[in-house]
Enzyme design. Structure first.
Site, PDB file in Angstrom:
ATOM      1  CB  CYS A 176      -2.773  -4.774   6.435  1.00  0.00           C
ATOM      2  SG  CYS A 176      -2.122  -3.065   7.078  1.00  0.00           S
TER       3      CYS A 176
ATOM      4  CD  GLU B 137      -1.758  -0.265   3.191  1.00  0.00           C
ATOM      5  OE1 GLU B 137      -2.430   0.278   3.936  1.00  0.00           O
ATOM      6  OE2 GLU B 137      -1.949  -1.282   4.107  1.00  0.00           O
TER       7      GLU B 137
ATOM      8  CG  HIS C  60      -2.934  -6.905  10.278  1.00  0.00           C
ATOM      9  ND1 HIS C  60      -2.053  -6.613   9.520  1.00  0.00           N
ATOM     10  CD2 HIS C  60      -4.197  -5.256  10.493  1.00  0.00           C
ATOM     11  CE1 HIS C  60      -1.918  -5.198   8.672  1.00  0.00           C
ATOM     12  NE2 HIS C  60      -3.508  -4.586   9.785  1.00  0.00           N
TER      13      HIS C  60
HETATM   14  N1  COA Z   1       0.586   3.393  30.222  1.00  0.00           N
HETATM   15  C1  COA Z   1      -0.220   2.151  30.111  1.00  0.00           C
HETATM   16  N2  COA Z   1      -1.440   2.430  28.758  1.00  0.00           N
HETATM   17  C2  COA Z   1      -1.143   3.705  28.165  1.00  0.00           C
HETATM   18  C3  COA Z   1      -0.305   4.522  28.094  1.00  0.00           C
HETATM   19  C4  COA Z   1       0.451   4.771  29.939  1.00  0.00           C
HETATM   20  N3  COA Z   1       0.894   5.968  29.981  1.00  0.00           N
HETATM   21  N4  COA Z   1      -1.136   5.738  27.540  1.00  0.00           N
HETATM   22  C5  COA Z   1      -1.845   5.308  26.634  1.00  0.00           C
HETATM   23  N5  COA Z   1      -2.275   3.522  27.194  1.00  0.00           N
HETATM   24  C6  COA Z   1      -2.957   2.872  26.406  1.00  0.00           C
HETATM   25  C7  COA Z   1      -4.360   3.730  25.697  1.00  0.00           C
HETATM   26  O1  COA Z   1      -5.378   3.655  27.146  1.00  0.00           O
HETATM   27  C8  COA Z   1      -5.235   3.021  24.731  1.00  0.00           C
HETATM   28  O2  COA Z   1      -4.924   1.145  25.071  1.00  0.00           O
HETATM   29  P1  COA Z   1      -6.784   1.216  25.321  1.00  0.00           P
HETATM   30  O3  COA Z   1      -7.307   1.347  23.336  1.00  0.00           O
HETATM   31  O4  COA Z   1      -6.495  -0.244  25.443  1.00  0.00           O
HETATM   32  O5  COA Z   1      -7.013   2.388  25.944  1.00  0.00           O
HETATM   33  C9  COA Z   1      -3.364   2.927  24.125  1.00  0.00           C
HETATM   34  O6  COA Z   1      -1.728   3.017  25.083  1.00  0.00           O
HETATM   35  C10 COA Z   1      -2.909   3.860  23.221  1.00  0.00           C
HETATM   36  O7  COA Z   1      -3.391   5.200  23.399  1.00  0.00           O
HETATM   37  P2  COA Z   1      -4.268   6.101  22.747  1.00  0.00           P
HETATM   38  O8  COA Z   1      -4.274   7.110  23.301  1.00  0.00           O
HETATM   39  O9  COA Z   1      -5.804   5.268  22.661  1.00  0.00           O
HETATM   40  O10 COA Z   1      -3.230   6.601  21.790  1.00  0.00           O
HETATM   41  P3  COA Z   1      -3.883   7.317  19.948  1.00  0.00           P
HETATM   42  O11 COA Z   1      -4.721   7.996  20.913  1.00  0.00           O
HETATM   43  O12 COA Z   1      -2.318   7.851  19.816  1.00  0.00           O
HETATM   44  O13 COA Z   1      -4.017   6.801  19.320  1.00  0.00           O
HETATM   45  C11 COA Z   1      -4.103   4.223  17.953  1.00  0.00           C
HETATM   46  C12 COA Z   1      -3.962   4.794  19.202  1.00  0.00           C
HETATM   47  C13 COA Z   1      -3.824   2.747  17.325  1.00  0.00           C
HETATM   48  C14 COA Z   1      -5.733   4.633  17.181  1.00  0.00           C
HETATM   49  C15 COA Z   1      -3.069   5.328  17.209  1.00  0.00           C
HETATM   50  O14 COA Z   1      -1.588   4.703  17.064  1.00  0.00           O
HETATM   51  C16 COA Z   1      -3.108   4.798  15.152  1.00  0.00           C
HETATM   52  O15 COA Z   1      -4.082   5.618  14.237  1.00  0.00           O
HETATM   53  N6  COA Z   1      -3.031   4.338  14.217  1.00  0.00           N
HETATM   54  C17 COA Z   1      -2.885   3.652  13.277  1.00  0.00           C
HETATM   55  C18 COA Z   1      -4.213   3.145  12.535  1.00  0.00           C
HETATM   56  C19 COA Z   1      -4.349   1.957  12.994  1.00  0.00           C
HETATM   57  O16 COA Z   1      -3.525   1.254  13.679  1.00  0.00           O
HETATM   58  N7  COA Z   1      -5.089   1.315  13.027  1.00  0.00           N
HETATM   59  C20 COA Z   1      -5.484   0.038  13.952  1.00  0.00           C
HETATM   60  C21 COA Z   1      -6.473  -1.147  12.736  1.00  0.00           C
HETATM   61  S1  COA Z   1      -5.333  -1.792  11.746  1.00  0.00           S
END
Ligand code: COA
Length: 444
Positions: free
Chosen positions: A119, A82, A243
């Site tokens: 993916c 991709e 994945h």
């Molecule tokens: N200690 C422990 N855990 C922590 C933490 C800390 N200090 N800070 C945050 N976390 C946890 C959050 O609770 C969350 O876990 P949860 O989903 O079980 O609640 C996780 O870490 C991620 O934190 P979050 O604040 O949600 O991260 P983010 O807003 O930056 O976004 C994604 C995370 C995955 C949405 C982002 O990285 C993204 O858009 N990725 C690309 C798309 C993707 O990979 N999608 C997946 C499907 S293909």
């Protein structure tokens, strides 16, 4: 006919970014978000001379040399990506052009293409190769399937935390040495707008939505797989590679999958004294109460020895590489399979004849589930992989160096940067041709 993966090779980008140590402090974030939340420690990134073609060609070269394959014995070259940079000429032609530089003989009669569906397209390309062989059109030749991506996000996008870069090359053939693929297959597929790149290099992402869509499509694929004759009892499988955009996503998917698969089985009955019976929709008068009950049951389920034992045995080992490389998009589920089998080899588990449940997903969105049966040659195949040596020899970037290399790979920037590493016996990007094509050379 026994058709599947005869061998594979994994090639990582040569650079790494330490997420809790370098990235989190620079962003003013708690390192625990990466290590505990997402489950990621380092991202693999490409050096200035690397891209999807060099990584794909380097993985393929190692694979074809190791398996002593004559180019005339390859009937297809399919690249799943991709991160393509050309809307007409498929990446597989660039890869074949590289391989032509080093192999005696040519790939002139190999059918070449490019597969796209976020993916999940790496698995779709495997499927194409499987079908081509099963249809009797391969004339004894094998297919080279390569999943290659530079999974980069725009700077400051939440997805930046999950970046990665690497390629997985797989040889698909009759009587494979590694795994055979099941005929049964399950698909869960709906038009979704969770992650897309409409004529742009970096994705537009609704991250939270993409996580929900992943889980919903995965559940549908599992139901479809069971309907089509697939066995979904969790004890059937020795490894369950998912994945893996980041390991935290797999933790959620595994719990949902386990809960779904043990419903109405003896496992649910055995767990009843400890955590009760799974909530059923018809026991609730509204959806919100049902979802709350399901959430609470899943939380309790994750605490049980039964679930934790299953997860430790079948899922946890598949995350060993992902934690250190980030998301490789099309290659990610194939990295998970590799990690699980590598861990099995190291702990002296005998996998011959055992089953893997392989769960692929692509945004947009589609999940695919199939089973694989491990073949007698698996140990020899997995033993020859050097992915952990590659990971250990990556150059560790400072935050300023990371910013500079991100710009080098940003198509909207024109930045020249001395590479951080020195290529040896591999393909490198070698500048631009007269029609704007990317050029490659093999360096000794
Ligand atoms: N200690 C422990 N855990 C922590 C933490 C800390 N200090 N800070 C945050 N976390 C946890 C959050 O609770 C969350 O876990 P949860 O989903 O079980 O609640 C996780 O870490 C991620 O934190 P979050 O604040 O949600 O991260 P983010 O807003 O930056 O976004 C994604 C995370 C995955 C949405 C982002 O990285 C993204 O858009 N990725 C690309 C798309 C993707 O990979 N999608 C997946 C499907 S293909």
């Amino acid at each position: 006919m026994n058709v599947g993966i005869d061998g594979l090779e994994v090639w990582t980008g040569k650079l790494k970014l330490d997420l809790p140590g370098t990235f989190a402090p620079a962003k003013g974030e708690d390192p625990g978000k990466y290590t505990k939340g997402l489950g990621l420690y380092t991202s693999s990134l490409p050096d200035a001379y690397e891209d999807i073609v060099t990584m794909a060609a380097n993985a393929s070269k190692r694979l074809l040399e190791r398996k002593e394959i004559d180019p005339r014995d390859i009937g297809r070259i399919d690249v799943a990506t991709e991160s393509a940079f050309d809307n007409s000429k498929p990446v597989s032609t660039y890869v074949a052009g590289c391989l032509d530089q080093v192999f005696d003989g040519e790939f002139r009669h190999a059918n070449k293409g490019e597969r796209k569906f976020a993916c999940v397209s790496g698995t779709q390309a495997l499927d194409d190769a499987y079908n081509w062989i099963q249809a009797g059109r391969s004339r004894g030749r094998a297919a080279l399937v390569v999943a290659t991506d530079t999974a980069l996000y725009a700077r400051d996008d939440p997805g930046e935390a999950t970046q990665g870069a690497g390629a997985v090359a797989m040889l698909v053939d009759e009587d494979p040495d590694l795994v055979s693929l099941s005929e049964a297959q399950g698909i869960g597929s709906v038009d979704e707008t969770d992650f897309l790149k409409p004529n742009q290099q970096f994705p537009s992402v609704d991250g939270k939505r993409s996580m929900q869509v992943y889980l919903a499509r995965m559940r549908e694929a599992l139901q479809d797989f069971a309907r089509n004759g697939g066995d979904t009892h969790p004890d059937t499988f020795d490894l369950v590679p998912f994945h893996t955009p980041f390991p935290g996503m797999v933790q959620k998917a595994a719990a949902l999958g386990f809960r779904h698969c043990v419903r109405n089985t003896e496992v649910e009955t055995q767990l009843e004294d400890e955590i009760g019976r799974q909530p059923r929709r018809n026991e609730f008068d509204n959806r919100d109460n049902y979802f709350e009950a399901i959430k609470s049951y899943t939380k309790d389920l994750r605490e049980t020895d039964t679930y934790q034992g299953w997860y430790a045995r079948t899922v946890e080992p598949t995350l060993d590489i992902s934690r250190e490389v980030g998301n490789w998009y099309t290659g990610s589920v194939h990295v998970a399979r590799t990690a699980g089998m590598k861990a099995a080899l190291e702990s002296d588990r005998d996998l011959v004849g055992s089953s893997l449940l392989v769960a692929s997903y692509g945004s947009g969105a589609q999940a695919e589930i199939h089973a694989e049966t491990v073949q007698p040659g698996w140990r020899e195949e997995i033993r020859q992989l050097n992915i952990y040596d590659q990971l250990d020899s990556r150059y560790s970037l400072s935050f300023e160096e990371y910013e500079a290399i991100h710009d080098v790979h940003n198509h909207d920037e024109s930045t020249d940067l001395e590479p951080f590493t020195t290529p040896t016996d591999e393909f490198v990007f070698d500048g631009w041709g007269r029609m704007g094509e990317r050029k490659y050379t093999h360096v000794e």
